[in-house]
Design a protein around this motif. Sequence first.
Motif, PDB file in Angstrom:
ATOM      1  N   VAL A 138      15.061  55.262  96.201  1.00 55.65           N
ATOM      2  CA  VAL A 138      15.679  53.935  96.143  1.00 55.65           C
ATOM      3  C   VAL A 138      15.434  53.338  94.761  1.00 55.65           C
ATOM      4  N   ASN A 139      16.464  52.758  94.182  1.00 53.43           N
ATOM      5  CA  ASN A 139      16.389  52.171  92.831  1.00 53.43           C
ATOM      6  C   ASN A 139      15.880  53.199  91.823  1.00 53.43           C
ATOM      7  N   ALA A 140      16.216  54.473  92.047  1.00 59.74           N
ATOM      8  CA  ALA A 140      15.795  55.574  91.174  1.00 59.74           C
ATOM      9  C   ALA A 140      14.283  55.615  90.999  1.00 59.74           C
ATOM     10  N   GLY A 141      13.563  55.208  92.053  1.00 58.88           N
ATOM     11  CA  GLY A 141      12.104  55.224  91.998  1.00 58.88           C
ATOM     12  C   GLY A 141      11.487  54.134  91.152  1.00 58.88           C
ATOM     13  N   GLN A 142      12.285  53.183  90.695  1.00 58.36           N
ATOM     14  CA  GLN A 142      11.789  52.124  89.814  1.00 58.36           C
ATOM     15  C   GLN A 142      11.333  50.923  90.636  1.00 58.36           C
ATOM     16  N   VAL A 143      10.317  51.157  91.448  1.00 60.04           N
ATOM     17  CA  VAL A 143       9.764  50.145  92.344  1.00 60.04           C
ATOM     18  C   VAL A 143       8.252  50.268  92.273  1.00 60.04           C
ATOM     19  N   CYS A 144       7.543  49.151  92.202  1.00 59.42           N
ATOM     20  CA  CYS A 144       6.085  49.213  92.087  1.00 59.42           C
ATOM     21  C   CYS A 144       5.437  49.820  93.325  1.00 59.42           C
TER      22      CYS A 144
END
Length: 481
Positions: A276-282
């Motif tokens: 999700v979100n290209a893994g750009q999630v904290c």
Amino acid sequence: MGSDGISNFIGGVWQADAAGEIKPVRSPIDGSAIGTISWSSRQAAVEAIAAARQAQPEWRKVSIWDRARAMRRTGEAIAARRAELAALLTLEQGKPYAEAFFEVGKSVDGFNLAADLVKYLEGDTIPTEDPSKRVMTFYRPRGVYAVVTPWNFPVNIPVEYIAPGLAAGNTIVWTPAPTTSLVAVALMRAIEEADLPPGVINLVTGAGAVVGDEIVSNPGTDAVGFTGSAATGKQISVRTAGKPQLMELGGNGPVVILDDADLDRAVAATASGCFVNAGQVCSSSERILVHRNIHDAFAERLAAAARAVVLGDPRKDEVTMGPLNNAGVAAKVASHVTDALERGATAVTGGKAAADYPSPLYFEPTVLTGVSRDALINTEETFGPVAPLLIIDSDEEAFEIAADNRYGLVSSVFTQDIDRAFRYIEEMPTGIVNINDTSNYWELHIPFGGMSGKDSGTGRVGGRHALAAMCDLKTATFSVK
């Protein structure tokens, strides 16, 4: 919408910065120029702080019910622009339109939630030893809040600070991430339609080291809200000179898949947490500890889920993952994967930047096995579409690896044993422990933040917890005859 470089909103007026520059904004989708923003000077930030300082005494006096109504109006204004905001969010940030549309909807919910909860921000009456005393506590706004926000959720994360901050009676000076400043301007134009008093919320675009540093360090701001990297958070902590800080910083899991896990459920949830979100999630599933007994079966299924991801132009309905947002994060993802491979890991699928795409920011959905504990992808936050698997043989080993990390934000544990689940809840060194769900599970009213002694932040965003954090608790004592 920033096409003329007029991207600062100060004291209720849109303005450029004569001392700053005008810079183009490029879409990560194909590198095309999609607008311009003001690369503002410190003077613009100083003017925004002055406007917020001037507006705060009157805004503080507005009744809580009227501030709640203002938050409702703000939510309605954003809802009316939901499709427009989502389209720009996709274009500038790179996430699929469905994810962008969902994010904008959550920002509407955030203003409505603040409107509801601020009415119940209640203090206490406190019994005293002295029979002639009466003691009460109540919440008061801190004053002027400096808010600095990132590019991965550039609509909803600002609202996590702006909505409770305004509802509580603070005024705001907001600096967004440069790579998603156009959508910040569009969000600010929606907020403007709610007709808040001039100076109550102010937007200044530009470099974080300039305008961001000015608003957090200037004595005219009373407190700081920040979401972003741990490294930047530490710099801000030094520059804030003892101001209250509400910070949500980096994370690195882990996700723990135990030998009694429901594999179908674990694979689906982990894949969501990775891509999700290209893994750009904290809170992404950035390191995955898998019990040896089920490792091979889990890896095979997770690789199949990764291959099912449709990488491409996020404006297309069939696409489920777009590009990374910027060159810096793309370089870090590539270097972490390369480092893991050099230390003995195997790329079951993916493992490199995707070829034949209109920008260099597309990265293949990746599953790595045989990841070593000293690999950068295990010790640092990667922030990309990579699932690194480490083998564990026992709960004790999982606890050891989980603790051997400087982050402590969110972990997930997959098990069908309730006693085992509660042991992990007690032992995992993270602020949130999700049982049998993606590491990305969260709702707006739930407290979200890291553990003490780690680099994942201070305080809690979310619902009444953010409201309380953005206030001073004042105590009043009375002497009675």
